[in-house]
Motif scaffolding. Structure first.
Motif: not given
Length: 708
Positions: A477-483
């Motif tokens: 699994s993988l999470n990409l975060n945009c801030s």
């Protein structure tokens, strides 16, 4: 279009300046042959660093740093051989007018003749140019020329196209006027004014005026518009007129005659008093205007007037030297300047004006803010307006934000007070109100509150992954975060290889929740460049966006299956269930245990858990809920090595997969795959699965076996 001849209609604009510019041509003709070059020159005093904007037919077509523009040769086409060239600039009365009869390629012309409106006007001793020393409006019309041009063998007579020439009026014919209305009274001053209108394009032209009485010059030429008679007597009666001329006398015009008749003294020293004294009256109070004269006999006609109105408020005649006009209940509309007039048959004599102010308490003000939907963005300039529908001026408007004073504005006439608010931070949001005060006993009046919200445009978008590096194993699994560094309520859009994520087909789409993009099971096709775009908007027409940098994600396949077999073998050797299963199946097959790899990536906190459906076939990852599997035996007893890459527990509702061993009261089966690297020795399994009895590629060996 004139074929070889082309009319130049050009205008000039100066960028970022309101200074007056003058456009000139070199050569100075508005009509030229095609193929010839023309230089446009802009004459103006401008600051360094400013540029010039050039217009053609009211449309900008070029920007230059220099004040000149060269129009080079253009492509020629067959057309007229003879043209009449006229000045490009406007011609006014008194200006010289030059016309040139010009042949193609500067060909020699003989017997040139000029015509205006079809009439021959060629003076003697004229070559190719016709010059009028001082043009008049009567010189306006359509001009053309004819002449003989030499061709290859002989001379041919050619005629130019017609050119319209309009000689504009420099100034209008003057009119002589006397100040005041009617004839002057003996002993009063008289002012005569000679009025004319100068053409705005020639506003810098100096004009002189000469005044005449009965055709006699009074004081010679002067620059003043007026002629003053300090004390008029009977001898000043007569006919007056004036003349307006240029300094060089090139243009001179006369006014019609004006008759002035000085009358004897009749009524004089007219005055008016107002009550209450000072002209300050509260709304609803009684207002009295008393008109009186000091000198004058016989019946006197009194009239009361309000300045700005052509109608008298009241007119009455009495044998008296004073008379009263009363307004029983004054209203706000009665505010203004009043005067009265008195006459005993001669010209009416006016009194000095008296100002009357009807004071009205200020009403509740209304606060408006020039913000769309009560929202403003940082960097906006918002106008806050406060206005009371009723109330006597001057009115002081005071502005408040969250109880703190912002400033005040005083208006001296009917209208709103406004304050410009530079929105610099979210601290400018909150509740605003205003109050209006005109010093009346009722005191300040407060408006209803207005709440303004401030939107911070998105900026500084960054994209990050919950991995230590840019690589991820297939199936994990993988999470990409945009801030964002700043921004009110940002929305996020995700791009994969410069395309919106929704446009990607053939892959299991990740889940976007808030600022997180979640991959439950990464596939090889998910690799590539990712970018997020944060946005928020003040309105559909004002959208702010902040794109992040590009993040490259590399997806790798699992490690060699033989290594996995060895590790699994050592681990599963210690499990008693494997030994039991070993004796239940085939003694030659080795017992194996394996488990789904443990993931180190968690779902985002705000993300709903993904559905429990199985991943698509060929997927290399396992769900977080995958259990530990064991005791799975191959169908072929001779198989020495079995590698499991994806284990899916499925409950079937129909026929079981082909070659699946039947089991009582059980509807579950296990899928497994034999990989190609390194080459497996389970050749018998490949023979069974080959539709033609041959061998298939090693990476295409699949089989379903029952889960015991």
């Amino acid at each position: 279009m004139l074929g070889r001849a082309e009319l130049l209609v050009l205008a000039l604009g100066l960028a970022a300046t309101a200074q007056k510019a003058t456009l000139t041509l070199d050569p100075p003709w508005s009509t030229v042959f095609r193929g010839h070059s023309v230089t446009l020159i802009c004459s103006t005093s401008h600051s360094p660093g400013q540029s010039f904007t050039w217009y053609h037919n009211n449309k900008s077509f070029r920007y230059t740093i220099k004040n000149s523009l060269r129009i080079e040769k253009t492509r020629m086409s067959d057309a007229e051989w003879l043209i009449l060239q006229a000045p490009y600039y406007a011609v006014f009365e008194g200006d010289p007018l030059h016309l040139r009869c010009y042949g193609w390629n500067e060909a020699g012309i003989k017997g040139i003749k000029f015509y205006r409106n079809g009439a021959h006007i060629t003076p003697s001793n004229v070559n190719s140019e016709l010059s009028i020393k001082q043009a008049r409006t009567s010189d306006s019309g359509k001009y053309h020329c004819i002449g003989s041009m030499k061709t290859t063998f002989t001379f041919t007579c050619e005629m130019s196209p017609a050119v319209s020439i309009s000689v504009q009026e420099l100034f209008s014919s003057p009119v002589l006027r006397a100040a005041g209305s009617g004839d002057p009274i003996e002993g009063s001053p008289v002012t005569l004014r000679c009025v004319t209108e100068l053409n705005p394009q020639k506003s810098d032209t100096l004009l002189q005026r000469v005044f005449y009485k009965d055709s006699r010059d009074l004081e010679g030429a002067r620059s003043s518009l007026d002629y003053h008679i300090p004390v008029a007597g009977l001898q000043d009666s007569g006919y007056y007129h004036c003349a307006v001329q240029t300094v060089t006398s090139s243009v001179r015009k006369w006014s019609p005659k004006l008759k002035i008749t000085v009358k004897r003294i009749a009524v004089s020293q007219v005055s008016m008093e107002v009550q209450p004294l000072g002209g300050q009256v509260m709304e609803g109070e009684r207002l009295v205007l008393n008109c009186s004269v000091t000198l004058g006999t016989g019946p006197i006609t009194f009239s009361w007037h309000r300045k700005g109105s052509s109608q008298a408020l009241r007119t009455e005649t009495q044998v008296s030297q004073s008379l009263v006009y009363e307004i029983p209940a004054a209203t706000e509309t009665d505010t203004g300047e009043y005067y009265c007039m008195a006459s005993n048959g001669n010209a009416p004599a006016p009194s000095p004006g008296v100002k009357v102010a009807v004071k009205v308490p200020v009403s509740l003000p209304h606060l408006t803010v020039s913000a769309t939907g009560a929202w403003a963005a940082i960097g906006d300039v918002v106008e806050i307006r406060c206005e009371s529908p009723r109330g006597s001026a001057p009115i002081v408007y005071r502005f408040h934000h969250e109880g703190a004073a912002l400033g005040n504005r005083t208006v001296s006439s009917r209208g709103p007070g406004s304050l410009a608010l530079n929105v610099t931070s979210e601290r400018d949001s909150g509740t605003y109100f205003c109050e209006a005060d005109n010093g009346m006993a009722s005191g300040p009046q407060h408006s209803a509150p207005f709440h303004l919200s401030v939107l911070v445009p998105v900026s500084g978008a960054t994209i990050a992954t919950d991995r230590m590096g840019p690589e991820v194993m297939a199936g994990e699994s993988l999470n990409l975060n945009c801030s964002v560094e700043s921004g009110t309520a940002p929305l996020f859009k995700w791009l994969h290889n410069a395309e919106e994520l929704a446009a990607v087909s053939g892959l299991g789409l990740p889940t976007a929740v808030g600022n997180t993009l979640h991959f439950g099971s990464v596939q090889l096709g998910h690799g590539g460049n990712y970018q997020c775009i944060a946005s928020n908007q003040l309105s559909p027409q004002r959208v702010f966006q902040a794109p992040s940098e590009i993040l490259a994600i590399a997806v790798k396949e699992h490690a060699s299956p033989w290594v996995a077999v060895a590790v699994s073998f050592l681990f599963l050797m210690g499990v008693v269930a494997a030994l039991v299963f070993y004796f239940k199946c085939w003694k030659k097959a080795e017992g194996m245990f394996f488990s789904a790899p443990e993931r180190d990536t968690q779902l985002p906190a705000q993300h709903e858990p993904p559905g429990k459906g199985l991943p698509p076939l060929g997927s290399l990852g396992l769900h977080a809920e995958d259990p530990l599997y064991g005791n799975v035996c191959p169908l072929e007893p001779e198989s020495g090595e079995v590698v499991y890459t994806v284990v899916n527990i499925k409950k079937t509702s129909g026929d079981k997969p082909k070659e699946t061993l039947p089991r009582d009261n059980e509807e579950y089966y296990v899928s497994y795959t034999v990989l190609a690297d390194p080459k497996p020795t389970w050749e018998s399994a490949a023979e069974v699965r080959s539709p033609e009895g041959g061998f298939l590629p090693a990476n295409d060996i699949y089989e379903n076996v029952p889960h015991l």
